[in-house]
Design a protein around this motif. Structure first.
Motif, PDB file in Angstrom:
ATOM      1  N   LYS A   1       0.846  -1.187   0.000  1.00 60.59           N
ATOM      2  CA  LYS A   1       0.000   0.000   0.000  1.00 60.59           C
ATOM      3  C   LYS A   1       0.884   1.239   0.000  1.00 60.59           C
ATOM      4  N   LEU A   2       0.479   2.233  -0.758  1.00 53.21           N
ATOM      5  CA  LEU A   2       1.134   3.534  -0.722  1.00 53.21           C
ATOM      6  C   LEU A   2       0.209   4.500   0.004  1.00 53.21           C
ATOM      7  N   HIS A   3       0.686   5.038   1.130  1.00 56.78           N
ATOM      8  CA  HIS A   3      -0.091   5.986   1.925  1.00 56.78           C
ATOM      9  C   HIS A   3       0.424   7.388   1.625  1.00 56.78           C
ATOM     10  N   LEU A   4      -0.478   8.285   1.274  1.00 58.29           N
ATOM     11  CA  LEU A   4      -0.091   9.640   0.892  1.00 58.29           C
ATOM     12  C   LEU A   4      -0.857  10.690   1.685  1.00 58.29           C
ATOM     13  N   ILE A   5      -0.177  11.797   1.946  1.00 59.79           N
ATOM     14  CA  ILE A   5      -0.834  13.023   2.406  1.00 59.79           C
ATOM     15  C   ILE A   5      -0.478  14.101   1.395  1.00 59.79           C
TER      16      ILE A   5
END
Length: 294
Positions: free
Chosen positions: A150-154
């Motif tokens: 998973k790629l978690h982005l803000i």
């Protein structure tokens, strides 16, 4: 051509500062025994990797042999063979990660958070998959089950990536939020996957107000009109995830190593950061200040 020159100059300026310090550190801690200059400069290698993610090519081999070798031999006089380039590519991982940190956007007080799946193989091939056997996991997204990461982005309302983190596919969306939001303040908007009273309370103590949608079986939250409006604009981060996958090509199933996976991902993130026209919300400073204080 102008884009290539601009990209190389920016990467080369970074490398002139970073590479000497990095090599010095590796010699001091024993990671590297000696310094041996390669045929191609690190800035050239990084430029080609990033350029691939800016191109419309879907396969790096075709891009390298059919595009770079054919049209840019003069610009890269010491161009390596495809096989040799693949061998030296992993050396660019640390510099590209460091380069990415210099390109990240600054928090604005109005940020959005989301995660996206990075599948490394088709589900029917999971039992035979070996490359990421010890690191990839089964996870579930809105599109169904997948195997990978998973790629978690803000991101901020200008469409700039503020923070990013990669986890195994089975990690819950709420788990990396504390780390990702370390340098944030103001409001952070997410979907119902980030519903957690404990997380909301913990972030609030650090000056971050987590605002999420609710599930169908839950009572509607009392929130300001500004917050409702901003939740309706969460499409910005979904658009960014879509562009990362379909334009910057951060996801494919041909990886042969974890370093290759990370290099592909980071090069794609850098390519996105260097885009001229990013998805953004047309919010004035007056509106932004009103939303933050609301």
């Amino acid at each position: 051509m102008n884009k290539l020159v601009e990209l190389f100059c920016d990467v080369d300026d970074f490398c002139k500062v970073f590479i000497p310090e990095w090599e010095k550190q590796m010699l001091e801690d024993g990671t590297k025994k000696r310094q041996r200059k390669g045929q191609m400069q690190m800035s050239e290698i990084m430029t080609i990797l990033i350029l691939f993610h800016m191109s419309h090519y879907r396969d790096f081999k075709n891009f390298y042999l059919g595009y770079v070798h054919q049209f840019y031999r003069k610009e890269f006089p010491n161009l390596l063979s495809y096989t040799r380039f693949i061998e030296v590519m992993p050396k660019a991982l640390v510099p590209i990660c460091s380069y990415f940190t210099t390109l990240k956007g600054k928090p604005t007080g109005l940020e959005f958070i989301d995660s996206t799946s990075l599948s490394v193989c088709h589900n029917i091939r999971i039992p035979r998959h070996k490359t990421f056997k010890k690191s990839a996991k089964r996870g579930k997204s809105t599109m169904g089950w997948f195997y990978g990461f998973k790629l978690h982005l803000i991101v901020n309302y200008k469409g700039e990536i503020v923070a990013a983190k990669v986890t195994a596919g089975n990690v819950h969306d709420t788990q990396p939020v504390q780390e990702l939001s370390q340098h944030l303040s103001g409001k952070l908007y997410g979907d119902k996957g980030y519903l957690s009273k404990a997380l909301e309370s913990s972030l609030f103590e650090k000056g971050v107000q987590l605002i999420t949608t609710v599930r169908k079986n839950m009572k509607a939250k009392a929130m300001s009109l500004w917050d409702r409006a901003m939740l309706s604009k969460r499409f910005i981060i979904e658009t960014i995830n879509d562009q990362l996958k379909n334009i910057s090509q951060i996801e494919h199933s041909r990886h042969r190593s974890i370093s290759g996976f990370m290099l592909n991902l980071m090069s794609g993130l850098v390519a996105y950061c260097l885009k001229d026209n990013k998805p953004s919300l047309n919010i004035t400073d007056v509106e932004k200040n009103s939303m933050v204080k609301a």
